[in-house]
Design an enzyme around this catalytic site. Structure first.
Site, PDB file in Angstrom:
ATOM      1  N   LYS A   9      -5.146   6.932   1.432  1.00 46.20           N
ATOM      2  CA  LYS A   9      -3.814   7.091   2.026  1.00 46.20           C
ATOM      3  C   LYS A   9      -2.928   8.027   1.201  1.00 46.20           C
ATOM      4  O   LYS A   9      -2.255   8.898   1.746  1.00 46.20           O
ATOM      5  CB  LYS A   9      -3.100   5.733   2.161  1.00 46.20           C
ATOM      6  N   ARG A  35       2.684  -4.175   4.908  1.00 45.65           N
ATOM      7  CA  ARG A  35       1.461  -4.846   4.448  1.00 45.65           C
ATOM      8  C   ARG A  35       1.378  -6.286   4.931  1.00 45.65           C
ATOM      9  O   ARG A  35       0.392  -6.973   4.631  1.00 45.65           O
ATOM     10  CB  ARG A  35       1.434  -4.839   2.927  1.00 45.65           C
ATOM     11  N   ARG A  93     -10.441   6.540  -9.442  1.00 50.91           N
ATOM     12  CA  ARG A  93      -9.011   6.813  -9.559  1.00 50.91           C
ATOM     13  C   ARG A  93      -8.462   6.258 -10.877  1.00 50.91           C
ATOM     14  O   ARG A  93      -7.594   6.868 -11.497  1.00 50.91           O
ATOM     15  CB  ARG A  93      -8.275   6.188  -8.363  1.00 50.91           C
ATOM     16  N   ARG A 123      -3.849   3.437 -13.669  1.00 52.18           N
ATOM     17  CA  ARG A 123      -3.460   2.203 -12.972  1.00 52.18           C
ATOM     18  C   ARG A 123      -4.383   1.056 -13.370  1.00 52.18           C
ATOM     19  O   ARG A 123      -5.579   1.096 -13.079  1.00 52.18           O
ATOM     20  CB  ARG A 123      -3.517   2.420 -11.450  1.00 52.18           C
ATOM     21  N   ARG A 156      -7.264  -7.443  -4.346  1.00 52.16           N
ATOM     22  CA  ARG A 156      -6.523  -6.530  -3.460  1.00 52.16           C
ATOM     23  C   ARG A 156      -7.225  -6.385  -2.105  1.00 52.16           C
ATOM     24  O   ARG A 156      -6.576  -6.328  -1.063  1.00 52.16           O
ATOM     25  CB  ARG A 156      -6.326  -5.171  -4.140  1.00 52.16           C
TER      26      ARG A 156
HETATM   27  P1  AMP Z   1      -0.492   0.685  -3.647  1.00 54.36           P
HETATM   28  O1  AMP Z   1      -0.025   1.770  -4.547  1.00 54.36           O
HETATM   29  O2  AMP Z   1      -0.045   0.871  -2.230  1.00 54.36           O
HETATM   30  O3  AMP Z   1      -1.975   0.433  -3.743  1.00 54.36           O
HETATM   31  O4  AMP Z   1       0.224  -0.657  -4.132  1.00 54.36           O
HETATM   32  C1  AMP Z   1      -0.001  -1.186  -5.423  1.00 54.36           C
HETATM   33  C2  AMP Z   1       0.536  -2.615  -5.503  1.00 54.36           C
HETATM   34  O5  AMP Z   1       1.956  -2.608  -5.244  1.00 54.36           O
HETATM   35  C3  AMP Z   1      -0.039  -3.598  -4.470  1.00 54.36           C
HETATM   36  O6  AMP Z   1      -1.273  -4.160  -4.894  1.00 54.36           O
HETATM   37  C4  AMP Z   1       1.086  -4.619  -4.380  1.00 54.36           C
HETATM   38  O7  AMP Z   1       1.087  -5.482  -5.513  1.00 54.36           O
HETATM   39  C5  AMP Z   1       2.329  -3.751  -4.483  1.00 54.36           C
HETATM   40  N1  AMP Z   1       2.782  -3.278  -3.149  1.00 54.36           N
HETATM   41  C6  AMP Z   1       2.800  -1.992  -2.691  1.00 54.36           C
HETATM   42  N2  AMP Z   1       3.266  -1.931  -1.444  1.00 54.36           N
HETATM   43  C7  AMP Z   1       3.552  -3.210  -1.094  1.00 54.36           C
HETATM   44  C8  AMP Z   1       4.040  -3.809   0.102  1.00 54.36           C
HETATM   45  N3  AMP Z   1       4.340  -3.082   1.190  1.00 54.36           N
HETATM   46  N4  AMP Z   1       4.218  -5.159   0.098  1.00 54.36           N
HETATM   47  C9  AMP Z   1       3.949  -5.902  -0.985  1.00 54.36           C
HETATM   48  N5  AMP Z   1       3.453  -5.411  -2.123  1.00 54.36           N
HETATM   49  C10 AMP Z   1       3.261  -4.074  -2.190  1.00 54.36           C
END
Ligand code: AMP
Length: 192
Positions: A14, A89, A128, A134, A146
């Protein structure tokens, strides 16, 4: 405005594809993971609260992310459109997003879901982690968590938009260029 959600499990591409779509179409990017990481980097109260959830692969509470998204939407009334990445989400976030957009007489036009098998997701997260720093990408337990959160809580978002006939699924395996071409084709078809 033309507003899209780029949907898919962690590691489905994404972020990579969003960067290109923004450069091509001029969307305003709303990536809640990036917004949360910048709160953590800035050592804000919100960042401190979010960090423990993120480190464990759990979702940050809905109210926190919805509030951040509300701010970005309100601050960008002249955008070509919004590209939501990693948000919504949960079904509650999807319903809240529809309400936020409605307030601005806007709506989600299209959700594009990237389909990538689970084994491939793990490989991509591992790769990544080497460059992103990360910690949630590097730890196998957090990766698994996740993916299970995605299945148990996030997949419901696709069903939610499916009932309105807004979901298109594309193959998320292939070269970055191939996937970008498939995404562009869908956006061109639906925004014409
Ligand atoms: P991402 O960068 O989208 O993979 O998000 C990394 C982490 O941020 C996720 O595993 C969640 O802990 C948190 N996170 C990101 N977006 C959301 C969301 N829309 N709702 C809740 N937690 C989020």
């Amino acid at each position: 405005m033309f507003n899209i959600i780029l949907f898919g499990p962690p590691g489905s591409g994404k972020g990579t594809q969003s960067e290109r779509l923004i450069a091509k179409y001029g969307f305003k990017h709303i990536a809640t993971g990036d917004l949360l990481r910048s709160e953590i980097a800035g050592k804000t109260e919100l960042g401190l609260q979010a960090k423990s959830y993120m480190d464990q692969g759990q979702l940050v509470p809905d109210a926190v992310v919805i509030g951040m998204v509300d701010n970005v939407i309100t601050d960008n009334p002249d955008a070509y459109g919004f590209l939501f990445d990693g948000f919504p989400r949960t079904k509650a976030q999807a319903e809240a997003l529809d309400q936020l957009l409605l307030k601005h007489e806007e709506k989600i036009n299209l959700m594009i879901a990237l389909d990538v098998p689970e084994e491939e997701l793990i490989i991509r997260m591992m790769n990544r982690a080497k460059t992103s720093g990360r910690t949630d990408d590097a730890d196998p337990e957090v990766q698994k968590k996740r993916i299970s959160v995605y299945k148990n809580e996030t997949l419901a978002v696709a069903s939610y938009y499916h009932q309105f006939g807004k979901v298109i699924t594309i193959n998320g395996q292939g070269s970055i260029d191939e996937i970008f071409a498939a995404l562009s084709e869908e956006i061109d078809d639906h925004s014409a």
